[in-house]
Design an enzyme around this catalytic site. Structure first.
Site, mmCIF file in Angstrom:
data_model
loop_
_atom_site.group_PDB
_atom_site.id
_atom_site.type_symbol
_atom_site.label_atom_id
_atom_site.label_comp_id
_atom_site.label_asym_id
_atom_site.label_seq_id
_atom_site.Cartn_x
_atom_site.Cartn_y
_atom_site.Cartn_z
ATOM 1 N N ASN A 47 0.843 -1.199 0.000
ATOM 2 C CA ASN A 47 0.000 0.000 0.000
ATOM 3 C C ASN A 47 0.881 1.253 0.000
ATOM 4 O O ASN A 47 2.021 1.248 0.470
ATOM 5 C CB ASN A 47 -1.006 0.003 1.151
ATOM 6 C CG ASN A 47 -0.379 -0.135 2.524
ATOM 7 O OD1 ASN A 47 0.686 -0.703 2.690
ATOM 8 N ND2 ASN A 47 -1.063 0.388 3.531
ATOM 9 N N GLU A 49 0.351 5.254 0.737
ATOM 10 C CA GLU A 49 -0.522 6.352 1.167
ATOM 11 C C GLU A 49 0.037 7.692 0.698
ATOM 12 O O GLU A 49 1.128 7.770 0.123
ATOM 13 C CB GLU A 49 -0.683 6.282 2.692
ATOM 14 C CG GLU A 49 -1.355 4.979 3.109
ATOM 15 C CD GLU A 49 -1.578 4.838 4.603
ATOM 16 O OE1 GLU A 49 -1.052 5.659 5.383
ATOM 17 O OE2 GLU A 49 -2.293 3.898 4.985
ATOM 18 N N CYS A 58 -4.041 0.918 -2.390
ATOM 19 C CA CYS A 58 -3.927 -0.357 -1.673
ATOM 20 C C CYS A 58 -2.810 -1.241 -2.245
ATOM 21 O O CYS A 58 -2.324 -1.017 -3.359
ATOM 22 C CB CYS A 58 -5.248 -1.117 -1.746
ATOM 23 S SG CYS A 58 -6.560 -0.443 -0.698
ATOM 24 N N GLU A 60 -3.101 -4.422 -3.157
ATOM 25 C CA GLU A 60 -3.544 -5.333 -4.218
ATOM 26 C C GLU A 60 -3.382 -4.732 -5.613
ATOM 27 O O GLU A 60 -2.857 -5.403 -6.516
ATOM 28 C CB GLU A 60 -5.001 -5.757 -3.976
ATOM 29 C CG GLU A 60 -5.199 -6.586 -2.704
ATOM 30 C CD GLU A 60 -5.478 -5.767 -1.456
ATOM 31 O OE1 GLU A 60 -5.020 -4.609 -1.378
ATOM 32 O OE2 GLU A 60 -6.158 -6.293 -0.568
ATOM 33 N N CYS A 94 -10.713 -3.203 -4.006
ATOM 34 C CA CYS A 94 -9.696 -4.187 -4.412
ATOM 35 C C CYS A 94 -10.348 -5.457 -4.941
ATOM 36 O O CYS A 94 -9.848 -6.074 -5.883
ATOM 37 C CB CYS A 94 -8.775 -4.519 -3.244
ATOM 38 S SG CYS A 94 -7.657 -3.164 -2.866
HETATM 39 N N1 THU Z 1 -5.338 -1.467 2.559
HETATM 40 C C1 THU Z 1 -4.796 -2.247 1.573
HETATM 41 O O1 THU Z 1 -3.681 -1.989 1.099
HETATM 42 N N2 THU Z 1 -5.538 -3.283 1.121
HETATM 43 C C2 THU Z 1 -6.755 -3.633 1.608
HETATM 44 O O2 THU Z 1 -7.392 -4.508 1.057
HETATM 45 C C3 THU Z 1 -7.272 -2.979 2.812
HETATM 46 C C4 THU Z 1 -6.638 -1.677 3.143
HETATM 47 C C5 THU Z 1 -4.561 -0.301 3.031
HETATM 48 C C6 THU Z 1 -5.105 1.025 2.592
HETATM 49 C C7 THU Z 1 -4.515 1.943 3.644
HETATM 50 O O3 THU Z 1 -3.221 2.340 3.209
HETATM 51 C C8 THU Z 1 -4.371 1.063 4.870
HETATM 52 O O4 THU Z 1 -4.535 -0.266 4.432
HETATM 53 C C9 THU Z 1 -5.371 1.359 5.956
HETATM 54 O O5 THU Z 1 -6.657 1.362 5.432
#
Ligand code: THU
Length: 138
Positions: A47, A49, A58, A60, A94
């Site tokens: 992920n 941000e 995310c 995925e 995702c």
């Molecule tokens: N996140 C993912 O990378 N994949 C998911 O399926 C659930 C959430 C990340 C997004 C964000 O950076 C962090 O988790 C908290 O929500």
């Protein structure tokens, strides 16, 4: 595709390795993803941000992008790792992105964390009655 214990171990190790690349200073929730393609290759992502929060991304789709750029056509397994102890599960967006590059009954989604593998589902279980390329005659 048969998911042997050796393959599951490799997917877990790669997903946890990807997780270390996570850029998540705002949530502090590191996520890694390791996708197995139809050729038996593994692609990873984390992920990512952003200070402008809605621009966050995310793990995925990061791994899906890596798969596509390597010429992969179909995801057959996706092992997603979070910090635990709560079992991570792919967010709705995702699930839909994974749907684009999979057969929902075939794609196995596996949840894990540094303690190991926790749970597995098919995409069809996580995203029933999904909308996909077939609806647009692709
Ligand atoms: N996140 C993912 O990378 N994949 C998911 O399926 C659930 C959430 C990340 C997004 C964000 O950076 C962090 O988790 C908290 O929500």
């Amino acid at each position: 595709m048969e998911l042997s214990q050796d393959l599951l171990d490799r997917l877990l190790a790669e997903s946890l390795r990807a997780r270390e690349f996570s850029h998540s200073p705002y949530s502090n929730y590191k996520v890694g993803a390791a996708i197995l393609d139809e050729q038996g290759r593994i692609h990873i992502g984390a992920n990512m941000e952003n200070a402008s929060y809605p621009q966050g991304w995310c793990a995925e789709p990061s791994a899906l992008t890596a798969m596509i750029m390597a010429g992969g056509k179909r995801a057959v397994a996706a092992l997603v790792t979070g910090p635990g102890p709560g079992i991570i599960t792919p967010c709705g967006g995702c699930r839909q992105k994974l749907r684009e590059f999979s057969v929902p009954e075939e794609l196995v989604i596996i949840a894990g964390d540094p303690g190991g593998i926790r749970q597995r589902w098919t995409l069809a279980e996580l995203l029933p009655h999904s909308f996909g390329p077939g609806h647009l005659n692709f």
